[in-house]
Write an enzyme that holds these catalytic residues in place. Structure first.
Site, PDB file in Angstrom:
ATOM      1  N   ASP A   8      18.861  79.756  -9.139  1.00 24.35           N
ATOM      2  CA  ASP A   8      17.876  79.214  -8.199  1.00 24.35           C
ATOM      3  C   ASP A   8      18.350  79.243  -6.747  1.00 24.35           C
ATOM      4  O   ASP A   8      19.327  78.580  -6.397  1.00 24.35           O
ATOM      5  CB  ASP A   8      17.547  77.764  -8.558  1.00 24.35           C
ATOM      6  CG  ASP A   8      17.007  77.600  -9.960  1.00 24.35           C
ATOM      7  OD1 ASP A   8      15.912  77.035 -10.100  1.00 24.35           O
ATOM      8  OD2 ASP A   8      17.687  78.012 -10.915  1.00 24.35           O
ATOM      9  N   ASN A  40      12.688  78.108  -5.533  1.00 26.36           N
ATOM     10  CA  ASN A  40      13.022  77.072  -4.542  1.00 26.36           C
ATOM     11  C   ASN A  40      13.392  77.661  -3.193  1.00 26.36           C
ATOM     12  O   ASN A  40      13.944  76.966  -2.335  1.00 26.36           O
ATOM     13  CB  ASN A  40      14.194  76.222  -5.029  1.00 26.36           C
ATOM     14  CG  ASN A  40      13.873  75.411  -6.266  1.00 26.36           C
ATOM     15  OD1 ASN A  40      14.574  75.510  -7.269  1.00 26.36           O
ATOM     16  ND2 ASN A  40      12.823  74.613  -6.217  1.00 26.36           N
ATOM     17  N   ASN A  67       8.840  75.950 -12.133  1.00 30.23           N
ATOM     18  CA  ASN A  67       7.810  74.907 -12.021  1.00 30.23           C
ATOM     19  C   ASN A  67       7.267  74.736 -10.607  1.00 30.23           C
ATOM     20  O   ASN A  67       6.199  74.165 -10.414  1.00 30.23           O
ATOM     21  CB  ASN A  67       8.347  73.570 -12.537  1.00 30.23           C
ATOM     22  CG  ASN A  67       9.562  73.071 -11.768  1.00 30.23           C
ATOM     23  OD1 ASN A  67      10.566  73.769 -11.687  1.00 30.23           O
ATOM     24  ND2 ASN A  67       9.486  71.864 -11.233  1.00 30.23           N
ATOM     25  N   HIS A  68       7.988  75.253  -9.594  1.00 32.59           N
ATOM     26  CA  HIS A  68       7.502  75.169  -8.215  1.00 32.59           C
ATOM     27  C   HIS A  68       6.822  76.466  -7.755  1.00 32.59           C
ATOM     28  O   HIS A  68       6.633  76.678  -6.557  1.00 32.59           O
ATOM     29  CB  HIS A  68       8.647  74.839  -7.261  1.00 32.59           C
ATOM     30  CG  HIS A  68       9.191  73.459  -7.420  1.00 32.59           C
ATOM     31  ND1 HIS A  68       8.389  72.335  -7.389  1.00 32.59           N
ATOM     32  CD2 HIS A  68      10.462  73.014  -7.625  1.00 32.59           C
ATOM     33  CE1 HIS A  68       9.140  71.263  -7.558  1.00 32.59           C
ATOM     34  NE2 HIS A  68      10.398  71.638  -7.711  1.00 32.59           N
ATOM     35  N   HIS A 174      16.814  76.011 -13.389  1.00 31.35           N
ATOM     36  CA  HIS A 174      16.106  74.773 -13.060  1.00 31.35           C
ATOM     37  C   HIS A 174      17.017  73.603 -12.713  1.00 31.35           C
ATOM     38  O   HIS A 174      16.734  72.858 -11.780  1.00 31.35           O
ATOM     39  CB  HIS A 174      15.142  74.334 -14.163  1.00 31.35           C
ATOM     40  CG  HIS A 174      14.431  73.045 -13.860  1.00 31.35           C
ATOM     41  ND1 HIS A 174      13.534  72.912 -12.813  1.00 31.35           N
ATOM     42  CD2 HIS A 174      14.500  71.810 -14.455  1.00 31.35           C
ATOM     43  CE1 HIS A 174      13.072  71.665 -12.788  1.00 31.35           C
ATOM     44  NE2 HIS A 174      13.648  70.973 -13.762  1.00 31.35           N
ATOM     45  N   HIS A 176      20.073  73.577 -11.519  1.00 29.42           N
ATOM     46  CA  HIS A 176      20.888  73.905 -10.343  1.00 29.42           C
ATOM     47  C   HIS A 176      22.377  73.653 -10.550  1.00 29.42           C
ATOM     48  O   HIS A 176      23.165  73.845  -9.618  1.00 29.42           O
ATOM     49  CB  HIS A 176      20.413  73.126  -9.103  1.00 29.42           C
ATOM     50  CG  HIS A 176      19.041  73.472  -8.648  1.00 29.42           C
ATOM     51  ND1 HIS A 176      18.559  73.155  -7.398  1.00 29.42           N
ATOM     52  CD2 HIS A 176      18.019  74.109  -9.270  1.00 29.42           C
ATOM     53  CE1 HIS A 176      17.321  73.568  -7.262  1.00 29.42           C
ATOM     54  NE2 HIS A 176      16.971  74.156  -8.410  1.00 29.42           N
TER      55      HIS A 176
END
Length: 258
Positions: A8, A40, A67-68, A174, A176
């Site tokens: 990410d 992200n 999810n973002h 996810h 991180h």
């Protein structure tokens, strides 16, 4: 064949860490294919057209999301034309973007799949297990790479055991935080979480003081992205092109000088 997957990318610090190191990593590991998770990359939530293009300019083959994915309205202006980008197959809205990208490399069809976990996540429309079963039927290819974007390591490990005979590479994203459980299980390379590219002095890429304020006082905060020198996390996986199975996985973590 060597596949480099970068975890990410969080905000400006994460983008800088990636861009500063990607050429050296490509040479060091003789990379044939480069994948990054970019969900992200724009101010800590979502991705923009400009950032997506900067990844392509840096030689990225596929950008995965999470999810973002739809946190920035800009995504709806270019997602249909973003041929190198995949979004989670089991997250609404389901009618935009692509859940799988198939690329031909060295005579092989390599599929990059993107899934969202269910455990401690509230956006999955369908189990990642049943979703993957359907995708395997709909997108036949020689090598299968899965970005499993989820919170729970147990769910990711269970997924690996269920699909390890049909999939060659499963990487978790996810959380991180890079895990130390990389393995090759029966020809499938696996790690629970690749980790992040983001500010080293941070709480998973977020501003430390703001995060502490939220935890200690329950105050609603802006979720500000931390600034400062960034770290890079990733894995490189070697695929046997004849056997069409993974033979090794190596963790990569580059930290800024302290």
């Amino acid at each position: 064949m060597n596949i480099l997957f970068i975890g990410d990318i969080v905000g400006r610090s994460g983008r800088s860490a990636f861009l500063e190191n990607v050429d050296c990593l490509r040479k060091q590991y003789q990379v044939d294919m480069l994948i990054v998770n970019g969900e992200n990359s724009a101010h800590g939530k979502g991705i923009t057209r400009k950032i997506y293009q900067s990844f392509l300019d840096a030689g990225v083959d596929v950008v995965t999301l999470g999810n973002h994915t739809f946190s920035k309205n800009d995504i709806f202006q270019f997602i249909e034309s973003a041929g190198a980008m995949v979004r989670p197959a089991n997250m609404e809205p389901l009618h935009v973007g692509q859940p799988v990208k198939i690329i031909e490399k060295n005579g092989l069809r390599i599929g990059v799949f993107n899934l969202l976990g269910e455990v401690f996540m509230d956006q999955a429309t369908e189990s990642p297990f049943s979703t993957m079963e359907r995708l395997l039927e709909d997108y036949p290819c020689d090598i299968h790479i899965v970005d499993f974007h989820g919170e729970a390591t147990s769910e990711k490990i269970a997924f690996m055991h269920y699909f390890k005979d049909r999939v060659e590479m499963i990487v978790g994203t996810h959380t991180h935080v890079q895990t130390a459980d990389e393995m090759v299980m029966d020809g499938c390379a696996y790690i629970s979480d690749v980790g992040m590219c983001g500010a080293y002095r941070s709480v998973i890429g977020r501003d430390i003081q703001e995060t502490l304020t939220k935890i200690l006082t329950k105050e609603k905060t802006r979720f500000t992205v931390a600034e400062g020198p960034g770290m890079l996390s990733g894995v490189v996986v070697e695929i046997d092109e004849i056997a069409k199975r993974a033979v090794s996985i190596q963790r990569i973590q580059i930290r800024p000088e302290q």
